[in-house]
Every structure is written in C-alpha cells, then in structure tokens.
Enzyme design. Structure first.
Site, short mmCIF file in Angstrom:
data_model
loop_
_atom_site.label_atom_id
_atom_site.label_comp_id
_atom_site.label_asym_id
_atom_site.label_seq_id
_atom_site.Cartn_x
_atom_site.Cartn_y
_atom_site.Cartn_z
N GLY A 288 1.01 -1.13 -0.14
CA GLY A 288 0.19 0.04 0.06
C GLY A 288 1.19 1.16 0.14
O GLY A 288 1.66 1.21 0.58
N ARG B 236 0.86 -5.20 -5.36
CA ARG B 236 1.27 -6.38 -4.56
C ARG B 236 1.29 -7.41 -5.49
O ARG B 236 0.54 -7.57 -6.54
CB ARG B 236 -0.05 -6.68 -3.70
CG ARG B 236 -0.54 -5.36 -2.74
CD ARG B 236 -1.55 -5.85 -1.81
NE ARG B 236 -2.04 -4.54 -1.11
CZ ARG B 236 -1.48 -3.97 0.03
NH1 ARG B 236 -0.36 -4.26 0.48
NH2 ARG B 236 -2.50 -2.93 0.34
N ASP C 26 5.51 -5.10 6.05
CA ASP C 26 5.97 -6.49 6.28
C ASP C 26 6.12 -7.30 4.92
O ASP C 26 7.13 -7.97 4.67
CB ASP C 26 4.86 -7.12 6.98
CG ASP C 26 4.90 -6.84 8.46
OD1 ASP C 26 5.81 -5.78 8.83
OD2 ASP C 26 4.28 -7.47 9.19
N THR D 249 4.31 2.36 5.83
CA THR D 249 2.70 2.13 6.03
C THR D 249 2.03 2.88 6.98
O THR D 249 2.64 3.32 8.07
CB THR D 249 2.72 0.53 6.59
OG1 THR D 249 1.31 0.30 6.65
CG2 THR D 249 3.65 0.42 7.71
N ASP E 128 -0.43 2.08 8.67
CA ASP E 128 -0.71 1.05 9.99
C ASP E 128 0.00 1.40 11.05
O ASP E 128 -0.37 0.89 11.99
CB ASP E 128 -0.96 -0.13 9.22
CG ASP E 128 -1.85 -0.40 8.12
OD1 ASP E 128 -2.74 0.73 7.86
OD2 ASP E 128 -1.61 -1.34 7.54
N ASP F 240 2.34 -0.68 11.78
CA ASP F 240 2.27 -1.92 12.27
C ASP F 240 3.61 -2.89 12.14
O ASP F 240 3.48 -4.12 12.15
CB ASP F 240 0.97 -2.96 11.77
CG ASP F 240 0.97 -2.94 10.50
OD1 ASP F 240 1.83 -2.22 9.88
OD2 ASP F 240 0.40 -3.80 9.86
N ARG G 53 -5.35 -2.16 8.83
CA ARG G 53 -5.53 -3.36 8.80
C ARG G 53 -5.67 -4.09 10.20
O ARG G 53 -7.09 -4.01 10.75
CB ARG G 53 -4.32 -3.92 8.27
CG ARG G 53 -4.30 -5.39 7.35
CD ARG G 53 -2.90 -5.83 6.93
NE ARG G 53 -2.56 -4.98 5.70
CZ ARG G 53 -2.86 -5.29 4.51
NH1 ARG G 53 -3.68 -6.21 4.39
NH2 ARG G 53 -2.46 -4.52 3.41
O1 F6P Z 1 -1.52 -1.03 4.70
C1 F6P Z 1 -2.19 0.02 4.40
C2 F6P Z 1 -3.89 -0.28 4.21
O2 F6P Z 1 -4.28 0.92 3.84
C3 F6P Z 1 -4.32 -0.90 5.18
O3 F6P Z 1 -4.71 0.06 6.16
C4 F6P Z 1 -5.58 -1.56 4.51
O4 F6P Z 1 -6.22 -2.61 5.31
C5 F6P Z 1 -4.89 -1.98 3.09
O5 F6P Z 1 -3.77 -1.13 3.25
C6 F6P Z 1 -5.85 -1.80 2.03
O6 F6P Z 1 -5.21 -2.25 1.18
P1 F6P Z 1 -5.60 -2.31 -0.39
O7 F6P Z 1 -4.97 -0.98 -1.05
O8 F6P Z 1 -5.00 -3.46 -1.10
O9 F6P Z 1 -7.02 -2.28 -0.51
#
Ligand code: F6P
Length: 331
Positions: A22, A83, A114, A136, A138, A140, A182
């Site tokens: 992300g 991803r 991660d 990130t 998050d 995390d 997340r």
């Molecule tokens: O890791 C960052 C984040 O925005 C999280 O808070 C969320 O769960 C996820 O990415 C969403 O991912 P995507 O962009 O694949 O929908």
C-alpha cells in the site's frame, strides 16, 4: 552513526529502488533521499516501477537528480506500487534476481511494509543485497516506533473526524467512524484520543461487548451530551451493521462513516517528509557500504537498523498505559 567510507573491494556501483504494498505519504521523500544520497556517493540509481511486479516486468528507469525534483510534497509514490503474487513463488524470485544482474543492480532499497520485507529476504536469498525502509500508514511494524505515512494519515483522519463531529453534534447523532489500519489499532487509538472520541474500538483490545457501548451512549445522553463519537478500527469493521444495532438499542440516530483511502493520500506532513528523508539516506548509506538484509528503524530517538528476519519476528503491542489513558479520557 553511519560510517561514510566504504571499501572499493565490495564496491556497489548501481542500486535499485522500489516501493511496494500500500502506498504511504512520504514515500516520495524517501525515494528522493535515496536517489540524491546514492548519486552523492557516486552510485547510479535505477528506479523500478510498480514494486516487485515491475522488477519482474523489467520496468526499470535510470534516475537522476532532477527526476526527483518537486516530489517531496506529493502524496503517493512516483514509482507506483503493487502487490505481486508471482514474486511470492521461488520461480519469480529467481527471475527477479536475474533481472537485477542483467541491469547490473548490486543492491536494492525496498520501501514498504512487512510484505515488502519478506520480498527483500527473498531477494537476499537469491544473492541480491537489500535494505528495507518502513512505510505504511498502519504503524504495524514491530521493530520501529515510526513508519512513513502514519503521521500524515492520522492527521488526515483527525481532520475528517472533527468535521463529522460538527454535524453529529448539530443533529444529536451518534457517529461510528471507521479508520484504516488492517489488523492494527494505531490510527484508531491516536484519532480516538486526538478527536476526544467517546469510544475507541481497536482489534487488539476488543471484547465484542456492544452492550458496554450502548450503556455508555445512554449514560452520556442522560448527562446531556449531544453527540457520541465512536472510532472503530478497520480490524473490527462492520461499522454499518453496528450503527443499525446501536440505533435500535439506544434510540439515538446513528450513522457510520468509513474514511477509507482518503487516509492514504495527500501531501505528507513535515514529520513524514523529514523522517522519510533520513531513513532513505540511511538505507542508501548502509547499502553502499555493502551491508545487506537489514531494515531501517526509528527507536528511542535514533535511526538504527535490524536484521530483516529478526525485525519480522518481533511482536508489536499497543502500549497498555496509552490505552488506559484513552479509556479514561473518553469517559
Ligand atoms: O496497509 C495499508 C492499508 O491501507 C491498510 O490500512 C488496509 O487494510 C490496506 O492497506 C488496504 O489495502 P488495498 O490497497 O490492497 O485495498
């Protein structure tokens, strides 16, 4: 303290840089720092577009000083991100290392969370030097107290929640505002305190006892409170159905607002620009010295680095005292 000199024997001549997972505000500041620090160290830089997927597809560009002009204030990532399922397979990892060798990339700076670090370990496994930079929203990542993008995201969310609060008060409503993160509750905890929320729900400490929230709303109404703000973390989710149940149980009009991707965009804060710049430069310096398999971190006021596997094995926990204070202040 980073040594500025590195031996000619293992001299790195070209490094690659990618952003993966992300996006996070401040990634551009990190890219800029990597490019300019490497060029300053006499090293060429190749930018890889769209993360590990772009590496496999050989979407690789030469990067010069001017390529990172006018980006430090921009959200997102100029390199793009993705991803990549193919890179999780051994075949993909072998191919990625071959691409690195073909483009004479001696080491990589990978910016992300991660999943990005796991990719870095795989690259190292195939003989490519790699250093991770934590990015990130998050927050995390266990080895570091700071991740690129968190500060901007919480500030964006905080401002949005203030606005929802205004209309909630006017209409005497209860508002459930769902923030990203997340499986982690950092954005929810920080906004919960900063926005003066009445309830803060985070996955790390959630007991699924909705009745406590309902009782809290009824008690607050009796005390004359005109609104009730609940910050709900994405890791708990289900804000819309929760709103329906709360409205039915309390008789107070209840709305759910899911803030979503707006939290990931926007111009980075000063903190995100500054820390991302230092982390990008730090990663480049250690990579140029031939150091590999490390991740940059910020702890106790200092920028340091850890072995990537060790970093991934660390556990992160919401600070008990901070959570206790958040509970006390929301009453
Ligand atoms: O890791 C960052 C984040 O925005 C999280 O808070 C969320 O769960 C996820 O990415 C969403 O991912 P995507 O962009 O694949 O929908």
């Amino acid at each position: 303290m980073i040594e500025r000199e590195y031996s000619n024997e293992h001299r790195i001549k070209t490094i690659g840089i990618l952003t993966s997972g992300g996006d996070a505000p401040g990634m551009n500041a990190a890219i800029r720092a990597v490019v300019r620090k490497a060029l300053g160290n006499g090293i060429k830089v190749k930018g890889i577009k769209k993360g590990y997927q772009g590496l496999l597809n050989e979407e690789i560009i030469d990067m010069e000083r001017h390529d990172v002009s006018d980006i430090i204030q921009r959200g997102g990532t100029i390199l793009g991100t993705a991803r990549c399922a193919e890179f999780r397979e051994l075949e993909g990892q072998i191919k990625a290392a071959e691409v690195c060798r073909k483009h004479k990339i001696d080491g990589m700076v990978v910016i992300g969370g991660d999943g990005t670090y796991r990719g870095a370990i795989d690259l190292v496994g195939q003989g490519v030097n790699a250093i991770g930079v934590p990015a990130t929203i998050d927050l995390d990542i266990a080895c570091t107290e700071y991740t690129i993008g968190f500060d901007t995201a919480v500030n964006t969310a905080m401002e949005a929640i203030d606005k929802v609060r205004d209309t909630s008060s006017s209409h005497e409503r209860c508002s459930i505002i769902e923030v990203m993160g997340r499986n982690a509750g950092y954005i929810a905890l920080w906004c919960g305190v900063a926005n003066g929320a009445e309830d803060i729900l985070i996955p790390e400490n959630y007991d699924f006892n909705e009745q406590t929230i309902i009782n809290n709303i009824i008690a607050n109404r009796k005390k004359g409170k005109t609104h009730h703000i609940i910050i709900n973390a994405e890791g708990i989710g289900h804000s819309t159905s929760m709103a329906r149940r709360i409205e039915a149980a309390t008789g107070m009009e209840t709305r759910a607002t899911i803030l979503g991707y707006m939290q990931r965009g926007g111009s980075p804060t000063c903190k995100d620009r500054f820390y991302a710049s230092i982390m990008g430069a730090y990663a480049t310096d250690i990579l140029c010295r031939g150091v590999t398999n490390r991740v940059v971190a910020y702890r106790h006021g200092e920028f340091i680095d850890f072995d990537i596997k060790e970093a991934l094995a660390m556990q992160k926990k919401i600070n008990d005292y901070q959570f206790e204070v958040s509970r006390l202040l929301s009453q």
